[in-house]
Enzyme design. Sequence first.
Site, PDB file in Angstrom:
ATOM      1  N   GLU A 289     -11.308   0.707  -3.331  1.00  0.00           N
ATOM      2  CA  GLU A 289     -10.690   1.108  -2.058  1.00  0.00           C
ATOM      3  C   GLU A 289      -9.459   1.957  -2.384  1.00  0.00           C
ATOM      4  O   GLU A 289      -9.214   2.313  -3.524  1.00  0.00           O
ATOM      5  CB  GLU A 289     -10.308  -0.136  -1.244  1.00  0.00           C
ATOM      6  CG  GLU A 289      -9.412  -1.102  -2.004  1.00  0.00           C
ATOM      7  CD  GLU A 289      -9.155  -2.411  -1.277  1.00  0.00           C
ATOM      8  OE1 GLU A 289      -9.293  -2.450  -0.044  1.00  0.00           O
ATOM      9  OE2 GLU A 289      -8.795  -3.401  -1.944  1.00  0.00           O
TER      10      GLU A 289
ATOM     11  N   ASP B  89       0.814  -1.214   0.000  1.00  0.00           N
ATOM     12  CA  ASP B  89       0.000   0.000   0.000  1.00  0.00           C
ATOM     13  C   ASP B  89       0.851   1.269   0.000  1.00  0.00           C
ATOM     14  O   ASP B  89       0.653   2.169   0.826  1.00  0.00           O
ATOM     15  CB  ASP B  89      -0.947   0.021   1.212  1.00  0.00           C
ATOM     16  CG  ASP B  89      -1.706  -1.278   1.387  1.00  0.00           C
ATOM     17  OD1 ASP B  89      -2.087  -1.872   0.370  1.00  0.00           O
ATOM     18  OD2 ASP B  89      -1.910  -1.703   2.537  1.00  0.00           O
TER      19      ASP B  89
END
Length: 544
Positions: A192, A13
């Site tokens: 997301e 991420d």
Amino acid sequence: MIINPILPGFNPDPSICRVGEDYYIATSTFEWYPGVQIHHSRDLVNWTLVRRPLERASQLDMRGNPDSCGIWAPCLSHADGRFWLVYTDVKRFDGNFKDAHNYIVTAPSIEAEWSDPVYMNSSGFDPSLFHDDDGRKWFLNMQWNHRTESYGGSPKHPAFDGILLQEWDPAAGALKGPVRNIFAGSPLGLVEGPHLFKKNGWYYLTTAEGGTGYDHAVTMARSRAIDGPYEMHPDTHLITSKDGPDAALQRAGHGQYVETPDGKAYHTHLCGRPLAPKRRCTLGRETALQKCVWRDDGWLYLENGTPVPALEVAPPKPVDRVARPAVISRHFDDVVLPPEFQWLRTPEPDRLFSLAARPGHLRLYGRESLGSWFEQSLVARRQEDHRFRAETRIDFAPDTYQQVAGLTHYYNRHKLHALGVTLHEKLGRVITILSCAGDYPDSRLSFPLGPGIAVPDGPVDLAMEVIDNDLRFFWRPAATDAVSGAGDVDWQPVGPVLDAGVISDEGGRGEHGSFTGAFCGMFAFDTSGRAKGADFDFFVYRRV
């Protein structure tokens, strides 16, 4: 060249931020403490770990957080002379609910002490903070809909209910104004990881989609207004490997855009490097960087002309690449842990270990079991290579079989292999293997050595060697010479060859069942409750 992945091993991420000539990347740490890893570079080629900012109880306490929960998807930014870090602390994984709480911390510099967190909301995870050019600040996160059968390991699109936008008032320390759902995502689903940036009057939104497995992608959209409506990229996905099954970098998605001082475009993303034959990514989700170009249509594309990420891309300027050391040897002569090591969940590390109790050693105090979600004495570093060897020397005198300490290859409470020193009521002091090779349906501990092998009193050397999908443990009485290499003839193999591939995201119940990464390190537990200490003289990590 920029060689991908730029951050090998468990570094998912990636949020990237440039301040002047300095670049910073923040990555998720999940249940590992301290929270959030921040790496620094001045050339996009060479990166150094410089900070883990969530480091005290007032900022973060993850005791009780399930595996693969904790710190998800931080976003790092710089504005108004300060660094801003937003992140989620996830308290539940399986079942319909997530219980995901979002916070902001700030600091005048990366190396400084970071503030206590300011609570934002709990409507979903993967937050980001956008600083608009008019001075306003906007908070984004995905919205979680619990009214669907979207359990850990089996994500369903209806649970990923779009990207929310709300204004943040830093003076009041609170969100204000209406909450708007600005982007529902593409047909790929599971939207997301939102990040906004502005260029030439357009608001560009990148999101992660497709889940964090082999269908992962970076999706791009744009709008003239921050709250939409957003039109989709001509190719929908800026980065993805889902249509490139033979690409070296798989599972590509979830990243952020950055520009160099002279306007060159790059985009981070997470990725995985699977091993045959089961396509398991034993190094977890790693960080990669792609060079991009702006075309005449006002859209961003990868420079290589396809959405499939490249292993090598050109840096902004020619630069010497500093190779990672083949051997990293730590002798615990300092009073702080070497920078690559972390522990699990708790903000009270003094209850787990000490570097002062016996100078030149790391002392672990046996606490709860290797399967604990609360207080576990495990100090470990990331596996960064498909082939590596780890060695340590342990001085440990257990007086019950409930006291075990040694060396472990660890993913989570259900996926681990460990070589431990303990006591057997008939054999005396022994070494034994504890193994748990999958999440479900059977996650019971097994003992491949049975009652164990008797070993003499005093320090012993333990080692493990991972060659792709295979793991083998070794031991010997403590050598009198310096830390020695993998070729020494006095090392004795212990037990069978074990499945190292299960220590991966795809091990156990599969690619969405967990998503952190493999660690190797030292552990101690004492289920009698007497906190028996184990002293470790050194830890060596060697690329094979």
